[in-house]
Design a protein around this motif. Structure first.
Motif, PDB file in Angstrom:
ATOM      1  N   UNK A 115      -6.464  28.201 -54.817  1.00 27.65           N
ATOM      2  CA  UNK A 115      -5.668  28.573 -53.655  1.00 27.65           C
ATOM      3  C   UNK A 115      -5.480  27.391 -52.721  1.00 27.65           C
ATOM      4  N   UNK A 116      -6.524  26.619 -52.523  1.00 29.82           N
ATOM      5  CA  UNK A 116      -6.417  25.443 -51.660  1.00 29.82           C
ATOM      6  C   UNK A 116      -5.433  24.430 -52.231  1.00 29.82           C
ATOM      7  N   UNK A 117      -5.399  24.318 -53.557  1.00 31.67           N
ATOM      8  CA  UNK A 117      -4.426  23.429 -54.189  1.00 31.67           C
ATOM      9  C   UNK A 117      -3.011  23.944 -53.973  1.00 31.67           C
ATOM     10  N   UNK A 118      -2.830  25.259 -54.068  1.00 33.32           N
ATOM     11  CA  UNK A 118      -1.510  25.847 -53.806  1.00 33.32           C
ATOM     12  C   UNK A 118      -1.081  25.584 -52.373  1.00 33.32           C
ATOM     13  N   UNK A 119      -2.005  25.691 -51.438  1.00 34.68           N
ATOM     14  CA  UNK A 119      -1.695  25.439 -50.040  1.00 34.68           C
ATOM     15  C   UNK A 119      -1.281  23.984 -49.841  1.00 34.68           C
ATOM     16  N   UNK A 120      -2.005  23.052 -50.484  1.00 38.53           N
ATOM     17  CA  UNK A 120      -1.657  21.629 -50.375  1.00 38.53           C
ATOM     18  C   UNK A 120      -0.284  21.357 -50.977  1.00 38.53           C
ATOM     19  N   UNK A 121      -0.012  21.975 -52.128  1.00 34.74           N
ATOM     20  CA  UNK A 121       1.289  21.809 -52.767  1.00 34.74           C
ATOM     21  C   UNK A 121       2.397  22.335 -51.876  1.00 34.74           C
ATOM     22  N   UNK A 122       2.169  23.492 -51.265  1.00 34.49           N
ATOM     23  CA  UNK A 122       3.204  24.090 -50.411  1.00 34.49           C
ATOM     24  C   UNK A 122       3.493  23.209 -49.204  1.00 34.49           C
ATOM     25  N   UNK A 123       2.450  22.604 -48.639  1.00 33.07           N
ATOM     26  CA  UNK A 123       2.656  21.724 -47.499  1.00 33.07           C
ATOM     27  C   UNK A 123       3.469  20.495 -47.866  1.00 33.07           C
ATOM     28  N   UNK A 124       3.134  19.884 -49.012  1.00 35.99           N
ATOM     29  CA  UNK A 124       3.863  18.695 -49.463  1.00 35.99           C
ATOM     30  C   UNK A 124       5.308  19.034 -49.809  1.00 35.99           C
ATOM     31  N   UNK A 125       5.522  20.163 -50.470  1.00 33.76           N
ATOM     32  CA  UNK A 125       6.863  20.570 -50.879  1.00 33.76           C
ATOM     33  C   UNK A 125       7.726  20.870 -49.648  1.00 33.76           C
ATOM     34  N   UNK A 126       7.162  21.605 -48.686  1.00 27.93           N
ATOM     35  CA  UNK A 126       7.917  21.967 -47.485  1.00 27.93           C
ATOM     36  C   UNK A 126       8.258  20.723 -46.663  1.00 27.93           C
ATOM     37  N   UNK A 127       7.302  19.811 -46.515  1.00 26.96           N
ATOM     38  CA  UNK A 127       7.559  18.582 -45.779  1.00 26.96           C
ATOM     39  C   UNK A 127       8.647  17.760 -46.455  1.00 26.96           C
ATOM     40  N   UNK A 128       8.580  17.656 -47.776  1.00 25.77           N
ATOM     41  CA  UNK A 128       9.547  16.847 -48.513  1.00 25.77           C
ATOM     42  C   UNK A 128      10.950  17.425 -48.421  1.00 25.77           C
TER      43      UNK A 128
END
Length: 221
Positions: free
Chosen positions: A28-41
């Motif tokens: 879940x923490x990895x999903x959260x990190x991915x979502x943050x990077x994707x949204x920022x990008x």
């Protein structure tokens, strides 16, 4: 899809909250990190160029206004938007949390008509947020019907924002300014996720990998 995918994201997040523990799950923490990077990008690749090439003055002011609005909203929500979860058992309906998340979701729905990539970014971001929110609500002892009511209102706010933008021409007059506010909101949320992605603000190889993957996918899509 603009109206359906955000709803499905909340349903998916609720399902995740039932089967895993978002506060401790590595996945879940990895999903959260991915979502943050994707949204920022997506924000940097899609929204920022759009508002700055529009020729509208004062865009930067509204971006900073959006950032300040998000800081205020997180004062009310205690940071659910970027992964914070506080277990409470007061039995009281969290009205301030609902107002904060609803306003956040309503605003993020406005620019979704203009970018399919941004839609994907919001959906990816909303899944872990919905999971964290669902876990909090299920532990708050407010009752299942109130949990369903809360999540239902939260789920419809993003599609409502998209619908308002599509059906009220007057909003087009201020679309660039609204987009700029949303950019400020997204910048604050996504960067906070990335800075808080690991304990002691350190990245391991897995989290660095999913962040890089999120950036690359946002660029390619």
């Amino acid at each position: 899809m603009i109206y359906l995918l955000p709803l499905l994201a909340v349903v998916t997040g609720f399902g995740i909250s039932l089967f895993i523990k978002p506060s401790s799950s590595t996945g879940f923490q990895l999903l959260l990190s991915f979502s943050g990077a994707f949204l920022l990008s997506v924000t940097v690749f899609e929204l920022l160029p759009e508002v700055y090439t529009s020729g509208t003055s004062g865009v930067g002011v509204f971006i900073m206004l959006g950032l300040l609005i998000q800081i205020f909203l997180e004062f009310l929500s205690k940071g659910v938007e970027h992964g914070h979860m506080h277990h409470g058992q007061t039995g009281k309906f969290p009205m301030l949390l609902l107002i904060s998340l609803s306003l956040h979701s309503l605003l993020e729905g406005f620019p979704l008509n203009s970018s399919e990539d941004l839609l994907h970014g919001v959906v990816v971001h909303k899944i872990p947020v919905a999971a964290i929110l669902s876990t909090f609500l299920l532990h708050s002892k407010i009752g299942k019907l109130r949990v369903i009511l809360f999540l239902s209102i939260f789920a419809v706010m993003t599609p409502l924002g998209s619908w308002l933008h599509a059906n009220f021409e007057i909003l087009d007059t201020y679309a660039v300014y609204i987009y700029a506010v949303v950019i400020g909101i997204f910048l604050h949320v996504s960067t906070t996720i990335l800075f808080e992605a690991s304990k002691n603000h350190t990245f391991n190889a897995s989290k660095l990998g999913v962040v890089v993957l999120g950036i690359i996918l946002a660029y390619l899509l």
